[in-house]
Design an enzyme around this catalytic site. Sequence first.
Site, PDB file in Angstrom:
ATOM      1  N   THR A   1      71.839  26.426  24.574  1.00 40.77           N
ATOM      2  CA  THR A   1      72.921  25.650  25.174  1.00 40.77           C
ATOM      3  C   THR A   1      73.407  26.257  26.479  1.00 40.77           C
ATOM      4  O   THR A   1      73.996  25.563  27.298  1.00 40.77           O
ATOM      5  CB  THR A   1      74.103  25.524  24.200  1.00 40.77           C
ATOM      6  OG1 THR A   1      74.547  26.834  23.840  1.00 40.77           O
ATOM      7  CG2 THR A   1      73.707  24.757  22.949  1.00 40.77           C
TER       8      THR A   1
ATOM      9  N   HIS B   1      71.085  30.542  30.708  1.00 37.28           N
ATOM     10  CA  HIS B   1      70.970  31.917  31.211  1.00 37.28           C
ATOM     11  C   HIS B   1      70.489  32.731  30.021  1.00 37.28           C
ATOM     12  O   HIS B   1      71.138  32.722  28.967  1.00 37.28           O
ATOM     13  CB  HIS B   1      72.324  32.429  31.721  1.00 37.28           C
ATOM     14  CG  HIS B   1      72.258  33.792  32.330  1.00 37.28           C
ATOM     15  ND1 HIS B   1      72.087  33.985  33.686  1.00 37.28           N
ATOM     16  CD2 HIS B   1      72.333  35.025  31.778  1.00 37.28           C
ATOM     17  CE1 HIS B   1      72.086  35.290  33.937  1.00 37.28           C
ATOM     18  NE2 HIS B   1      72.226  35.941  32.785  1.00 37.28           N
TER      19      HIS B   1
ATOM     20  N   HIS C   1      69.752  35.103  27.104  1.00 41.06           N
ATOM     21  CA  HIS C   1      70.591  36.050  26.375  1.00 41.06           C
ATOM     22  C   HIS C   1      70.008  36.223  24.980  1.00 41.06           C
ATOM     23  O   HIS C   1      69.238  35.390  24.501  1.00 41.06           O
ATOM     24  CB  HIS C   1      72.049  35.576  26.308  1.00 41.06           C
ATOM     25  CG  HIS C   1      72.237  34.256  25.658  1.00 41.06           C
ATOM     26  ND1 HIS C   1      71.963  33.075  26.306  1.00 41.06           N
ATOM     27  CD2 HIS C   1      72.655  33.928  24.410  1.00 41.06           C
ATOM     28  CE1 HIS C   1      72.219  32.065  25.494  1.00 41.06           C
ATOM     29  NE2 HIS C   1      72.635  32.555  24.319  1.00 41.06           N
TER      30      HIS C   1
END
Length: 91
Positions: free
Chosen positions: A72, A75, A77
């Site tokens: 969602t 970036h 992670h």
Amino acid sequence: DTVVAFNDLEPQAPTHILVIPKQHITSAADITEHNSGVIAHIFEVIAKLSKDLDMADGFRVVNNCGDSAGQTVKHIHFHLLSGRSFTWPAG
């Protein structure tokens, strides 16, 4: 300097830490020879956190890549989860 780590605001386990590079990489699909060093460093940080937080019983590292996998935030992670038993296959 290159990575931040903090507790997830909506934890899915007793210990749920997000590990995020400061360098923008959209997803695991965008890892290249030019940015893979930061990904290796993230796993070094995860190893250190697992020792510092006494995760000797085990832990899980999760990365969602793409919409259908549940990504969602665009970036890259990693979720470091510990403190409970995990099942397989993952949900």
